[in-house]
Design a protein around this motif. Structure first.
Motif, PDB file in Angstrom:
ATOM      1  N   MET A   1       0.840  -1.190   0.000  1.00 37.36           N
ATOM      2  CA  MET A   1       0.000   0.000   0.000  1.00 37.36           C
ATOM      3  C   MET A   1       0.876   1.242   0.000  1.00 37.36           C
ATOM      4  O   MET A   1       1.712   1.425   0.873  1.00 37.36           O
ATOM      5  N   GLN A   3       0.999   5.079   0.569  1.00 43.92           N
ATOM      6  CA  GLN A   3       0.223   6.107   1.224  1.00 43.92           C
ATOM      7  C   GLN A   3       1.031   7.395   1.280  1.00 43.92           C
ATOM      8  O   GLN A   3       2.152   7.421   1.786  1.00 43.92           O
ATOM      9  N   THR A   5       0.864  11.339   2.607  1.00 41.17           N
ATOM     10  CA  THR A   5       0.165  12.323   3.446  1.00 41.17           C
ATOM     11  C   THR A   5       1.030  13.566   3.503  1.00 41.17           C
ATOM     12  O   THR A   5       2.261  13.476   3.604  1.00 41.17           O
ATOM     13  N   TRP A  20      -4.248  13.442   1.782  1.00 40.78           N
ATOM     14  CA  TRP A  20      -3.686  12.102   1.677  1.00 40.78           C
ATOM     15  C   TRP A  20      -4.167  11.387   0.408  1.00 40.78           C
ATOM     16  O   TRP A  20      -5.210  11.732  -0.154  1.00 40.78           O
ATOM     17  N   TRP A  22      -4.116   7.174  -1.164  1.00 44.81           N
ATOM     18  CA  TRP A  22      -3.790   5.766  -0.963  1.00 44.81           C
ATOM     19  C   TRP A  22      -3.841   5.047  -2.300  1.00 44.81           C
ATOM     20  O   TRP A  22      -4.764   5.252  -3.097  1.00 44.81           O
ATOM     21  N   ARG A  91      -8.197   2.616  -4.278  1.00 42.44           N
ATOM     22  CA  ARG A  91      -7.437   3.853  -4.433  1.00 42.44           C
ATOM     23  C   ARG A  91      -8.323   5.006  -4.008  1.00 42.44           C
ATOM     24  O   ARG A  91      -9.511   5.034  -4.326  1.00 42.44           O
ATOM     25  N   SER A 272      -1.690   2.309  10.797  1.00 42.60           N
ATOM     26  CA  SER A 272      -2.422   3.559  10.971  1.00 42.60           C
ATOM     27  C   SER A 272      -3.187   3.484  12.283  1.00 42.60           C
ATOM     28  O   SER A 272      -4.068   2.633  12.437  1.00 42.60           O
TER      29      SER A 272
END
Length: 287
Positions: A1, A3, A5, A20, A22, A91, A272
């Motif tokens: 994944m 990610q 941010t 953010w 993903w 996504r 997370s």
């Protein structure tokens, strides 16, 4: 994944706390029935899903059907966790909004959208919501999606400001600054505002989606999540540092806001801290 941010550009920071994006690995398999606890942040979220099914939420562990909300969604401010379907990795791109931003971005105060999820087309209209989705789909990487998304937000805020709309009320802005620094009494906040108790509470709820006491509770919980990321700290030390009366007070609050005991949350070791897989035993099937 993958990610990403990051904070927004300086001009957006009074209205947007965090951006953010993903992007899941293409090889990720579906995991039917998998859910997660999404823990409260004390703020609103605007999210665009760019792949997979629409967002599905569950009212509780006994809810086998859930409710879907589309691919462009506003997550209102909450004072406790909710359950989300994560059986398919998606996504997405999104933003955590600052208090008071909803009027400028969504044409509605936070208080009207709190405690629930709302399809974006109910606020922007189907045409504008779909146009935003199309622009984000056309961006070919998380980095470019964030740039497009940020530009969309900046344009909408600029239009609202030119139309004479205002964001955070000054009395609420002052109270939020105080609440983030220490733990004053609500009576002290009201007295400092210059408004009646009823009027101040109404202004605060309209701009944040929470009453002052609820907001302070969620922000204190936020401090716990930050401190608890350090495994060297015990819960008694965390309780003291975060502003709880004792460890038992922290434990009660944590279970109420997170939907699981503090130690169970810590043992999951989720990458997370606000997105924690639900235990298999918590998911009930009605087959």
């Amino acid at each position: 994944m993958q990610q990403l941010t990051r904070p927004p550009s300086p001009g957006l920071r009074p209205y947007v706390r965090l951006l953010w994006a993903w992007a899941p690995e293409s090889a990720l398999a579906e995991r039917p029935g998998t859910r997660e606890h999404v823990l409260p942040t004390g703020g609103m979220h605007l999210v665009f899903r760019l792949s997979g099914p629409p967002l599905k939420l569950f009212s509780g562990t006994e809810d086998a059907q859930g409710q879907t909300f589309g691919h462009a969604i506003v997550g209102g401010t909450r004072a406790a966790f909710y359950l989300r379907d994560i059986s398919v990795a998606t996504r997405s791109v999104g933003a955590q909004l600052q208090p008071g931003a909803a009027r400028l971005l969504l044409d509605a105060p936070e208080g009207a959208l709190a405690g629930q999820h709302t399809p974006l087309d109910a606020l922007w209209g189907t045409g504008q919501a779909n146009a935003a989705l199309e622009q984000l789909h056309a961006a070919n990487s998380p980095e470019s999606q964030l740039r497009v998304f940020e530009a969309l937000l900046a344009t909408r805020i600029a239009v609202s400001l030119r139309a004479g709309l205002h964001g955070l009320h000054p009395a609420v802005a002052s109270a939020l600054g105080t609440l983030d620094r220490d733990s004053p009494s609500i009576a002290a906040l009201v007295a400092r505002s210059g408004y009646s108790h009823r009027r101040f509470i109404a202004l605060f709820h309209a701009d944040t989606g929470l009453a002052p006491k609820e907001y302070a509770r969620v922000r204190r919980f936020d401090r716990v999540l930050t401190l608890a990321g350090d495994p060297r700290l015990g819960w008694a030390d965390i309780a003291l540092a975060a502003g709880y009366s004792d460890q038992a007070h922290l434990s009660r609050d944590f279970s109420a806001l997170a939907g699981m005991p503090a130690q169970a949350w810590r043992q999951k070791g989720s990458p997370s801290p606000r997105h924690v897989p639900a235990a298999a035993g918590q998911i009930r099937s009605r087959r």
